[in-house]
Design an enzyme around this catalytic site. Structure first.
Site, PDB file in Angstrom:
ATOM      1  N   ASP A 110     -12.083  -4.134   0.269  1.00  9.52           N
ATOM      2  CA  ASP A 110     -12.677  -4.091  -1.125  1.00  9.52           C
ATOM      3  C   ASP A 110     -14.150  -4.823  -1.292  1.00  9.52           C
ATOM      4  O   ASP A 110     -14.399  -5.282  -0.100  1.00  9.52           O
ATOM      5  CB  ASP A 110     -11.543  -4.442  -2.230  1.00  9.52           C
ATOM      6  CG  ASP A 110     -11.395  -5.897  -2.407  1.00  9.52           C
ATOM      7  OD1 ASP A 110     -11.883  -6.585  -1.591  1.00  9.52           O
ATOM      8  OD2 ASP A 110     -10.406  -6.256  -3.182  1.00  9.52           O
ATOM      9  N   HIS A 111     -14.362  -5.284  -2.462  1.00 10.86           N
ATOM     10  CA  HIS A 111     -15.748  -5.742  -2.622  1.00 10.86           C
ATOM     11  C   HIS A 111     -15.567  -7.171  -2.165  1.00 10.86           C
ATOM     12  O   HIS A 111     -16.496  -8.098  -1.721  1.00 10.86           O
ATOM     13  CB  HIS A 111     -16.223  -5.981  -4.248  1.00 10.86           C
ATOM     14  CG  HIS A 111     -14.971  -6.152  -5.104  1.00 10.86           C
ATOM     15  ND1 HIS A 111     -13.890  -5.459  -5.295  1.00 10.86           N
ATOM     16  CD2 HIS A 111     -14.752  -7.456  -5.644  1.00 10.86           C
ATOM     17  CE1 HIS A 111     -13.145  -6.310  -6.205  1.00 10.86           C
ATOM     18  NE2 HIS A 111     -13.458  -7.233  -6.369  1.00 10.86           N
ATOM     19  N   CYS A 131      -9.359  -7.633   1.981  1.00  9.64           N
ATOM     20  CA  CYS A 131      -9.718  -7.745   0.676  1.00  9.64           C
ATOM     21  C   CYS A 131      -9.866  -9.261   0.710  1.00  9.64           C
ATOM     22  O   CYS A 131     -10.037  -9.982   1.398  1.00  9.64           O
ATOM     23  CB  CYS A 131      -8.692  -7.146  -0.308  1.00  9.64           C
ATOM     24  SG  CYS A 131      -6.846  -7.990  -0.395  1.00  9.64           S
ATOM     25  N   THR A 135      -8.354 -11.851  -0.379  1.00  9.68           N
ATOM     26  CA  THR A 135      -7.151 -12.537   0.360  1.00  9.68           C
ATOM     27  C   THR A 135      -6.291 -11.842   1.512  1.00  9.68           C
ATOM     28  O   THR A 135      -5.806 -12.571   2.326  1.00  9.68           O
ATOM     29  CB  THR A 135      -6.256 -13.086  -0.559  1.00  9.68           C
ATOM     30  OG1 THR A 135      -5.559 -11.977  -1.099  1.00  9.68           O
ATOM     31  CG2 THR A 135      -6.704 -13.951  -1.816  1.00  9.68           C
ATOM     32  N   GLY A 136      -6.557 -10.632   1.288  1.00  7.73           N
ATOM     33  CA  GLY A 136      -5.698  -9.591   2.256  1.00  7.73           C
ATOM     34  C   GLY A 136      -4.011  -9.470   2.035  1.00  7.73           C
ATOM     35  O   GLY A 136      -3.480  -8.548   2.387  1.00  7.73           O
ATOM     36  N   HIS A 154       6.016  -7.810  18.574  1.00 11.01           N
ATOM     37  CA  HIS A 154       7.390  -7.819  18.148  1.00 11.01           C
ATOM     38  C   HIS A 154       7.439  -6.562  17.076  1.00 11.01           C
ATOM     39  O   HIS A 154       8.432  -6.046  16.824  1.00 11.01           O
ATOM     40  CB  HIS A 154       7.777  -8.959  17.458  1.00 11.01           C
ATOM     41  CG  HIS A 154       8.037 -10.078  18.399  1.00 11.01           C
ATOM     42  ND1 HIS A 154       8.620 -11.204  18.233  1.00 11.01           N
ATOM     43  CD2 HIS A 154       8.005 -10.287  19.777  1.00 11.01           C
ATOM     44  CE1 HIS A 154       8.885 -12.005  19.488  1.00 11.01           C
ATOM     45  NE2 HIS A 154       8.447 -11.182  20.385  1.00 11.01           N
ATOM     46  N   ARG A 193      14.367  -4.649  22.830  1.00  9.31           N
ATOM     47  CA  ARG A 193      15.042  -5.082  21.512  1.00  9.31           C
ATOM     48  C   ARG A 193      14.360  -4.885  20.160  1.00  9.31           C
ATOM     49  O   ARG A 193      14.538  -4.663  19.052  1.00  9.31           O
ATOM     50  CB  ARG A 193      15.872  -6.490  21.515  1.00  9.31           C
ATOM     51  CG  ARG A 193      14.772  -7.705  21.548  1.00  9.31           C
ATOM     52  CD  ARG A 193      15.331  -8.979  21.853  1.00  9.31           C
ATOM     53  NE  ARG A 193      14.391 -10.286  21.769  1.00  9.31           N
ATOM     54  CZ  ARG A 193      13.631 -10.454  22.558  1.00  9.31           C
ATOM     55  NH1 ARG A 193      13.689  -9.803  23.612  1.00  9.31           N
ATOM     56  NH2 ARG A 193      13.088 -11.672  22.424  1.00  9.31           N
ATOM     57  N   HIS A 194      12.930  -5.150  20.407  1.00 12.22           N
ATOM     58  CA  HIS A 194      11.997  -5.127  19.202  1.00 12.22           C
ATOM     59  C   HIS A 194      12.002  -3.441  18.780  1.00 12.22           C
ATOM     60  O   HIS A 194      11.753  -3.471  17.392  1.00 12.22           O
ATOM     61  CB  HIS A 194      10.478  -5.632  19.372  1.00 12.22           C
ATOM     62  CG  HIS A 194      10.812  -7.008  19.926  1.00 12.22           C
ATOM     63  ND1 HIS A 194      11.158  -8.061  19.309  1.00 12.22           N
ATOM     64  CD2 HIS A 194      10.555  -7.595  21.308  1.00 12.22           C
ATOM     65  CE1 HIS A 194      11.025  -9.003  19.774  1.00 12.22           C
ATOM     66  NE2 HIS A 194      10.719  -8.758  21.290  1.00 12.22           N
TER      67      HIS A 194
HETATM   68  C1  RB5 Z   1     -10.392  -8.948  -5.860  1.00 11.29           C
HETATM   69  O1  RB5 Z   1     -11.034  -9.720  -6.885  1.00 11.29           O
HETATM   70  C2  RB5 Z   1      -9.162  -9.508  -5.264  1.00 11.29           C
HETATM   71  O2  RB5 Z   1      -8.012  -9.692  -6.311  1.00 11.29           O
HETATM   72  C3  RB5 Z   1      -8.708  -8.907  -4.094  1.00 11.29           C
HETATM   73  O3  RB5 Z   1      -9.969  -8.777  -3.256  1.00 11.29           O
HETATM   74  C4  RB5 Z   1      -7.547  -9.340  -3.280  1.00 11.29           C
HETATM   75  O4  RB5 Z   1      -7.915 -10.876  -2.870  1.00 11.29           O
HETATM   76  C5  RB5 Z   1      -6.283  -9.104  -3.850  1.00 11.29           C
HETATM   77  O5  RB5 Z   1      -5.225  -9.384  -3.200  1.00 11.29           O
END
Ligand code: RB5
Length: 148
Positions: free
Chosen positions: A8-9, A67, A69-70, A100, A134-135
């Site tokens: 995303d942005h 994104c 935070t991911g 794993h 096992r994994h």
């Molecule tokens: C977008 O502002 C932000 O919410 C997105 O990139 C992400 O961090 C969401 O989990």
């Protein structure tokens, strides 16, 4: 191997950096970038869908989703049947997610992970094979949960 990448942005710059590493160090990998390509706000579930649907249906082997935070994009990715997305902030979890968990999608945050660490995560994640054994039983149980 075909890999699809999208962000995303909140992680467009990190996407370019990851593509640079893939091009320089994994030249044999075909990389498809599904966007986004600018700073205009987009919704990360849409990007997760674009990356993960081809991975889930076998048109691509792996995906990388990014994104801010991911977190959001990894949650969205894991809603798609067949996807095992791992949100990684360092190389140990990147390695374990392949060894794993046989993760087929890597998630990272553009606002949380610097380029040098992200580069190492990508190198590790790309090079590490699934250990099986096992994994495999456990991963099969994860996938069985989708069918319930
Ligand atoms: C977008 O502002 C932000 O919410 C997105 O990139 C992400 O961090 C969401 O989990």
């Amino acid at each position: 191997m075909k890999l699809i990448i999208g962000s995303d942005h909140g992680a467009v710059d990190l996407k370019e950096e990851v593509k640079r590493v893939l091009k320089e160090e994994f030249a044999e990998v075909e990389v498809e970038d599904v966007g986004t390509f600018g700073t205009e706000s987009v919704d990360y579930p849409d990007i997760a869908e674009k990356v993960c649907t081809p991975v889930a249906n076998g048109e691509a082997d792996r995906g990388i989703v990014l994104c801010g935070t991911g977190i959001g994009i990894s949650i969205a990715a894991n809603k798609i049947k067949g996807i095992r997305a791992a949100l990684c902030h360092e190389t140990y979890t990147a390695k374990m997610s392949r060894e794993h968990n046989n993760a087929n999608v890597l998630a990272m945050g553009g606002r949380t992970t610097g380029f040098e660490i992200a580069d190492e995560i990508v190198r590790t994640w790309m090079k590490t094979e699934f250990a099986g054994g096992r994994h495999e039983r456990r991963v099969n149980k994860i996938m069985a949960l989708e069918a319930k």
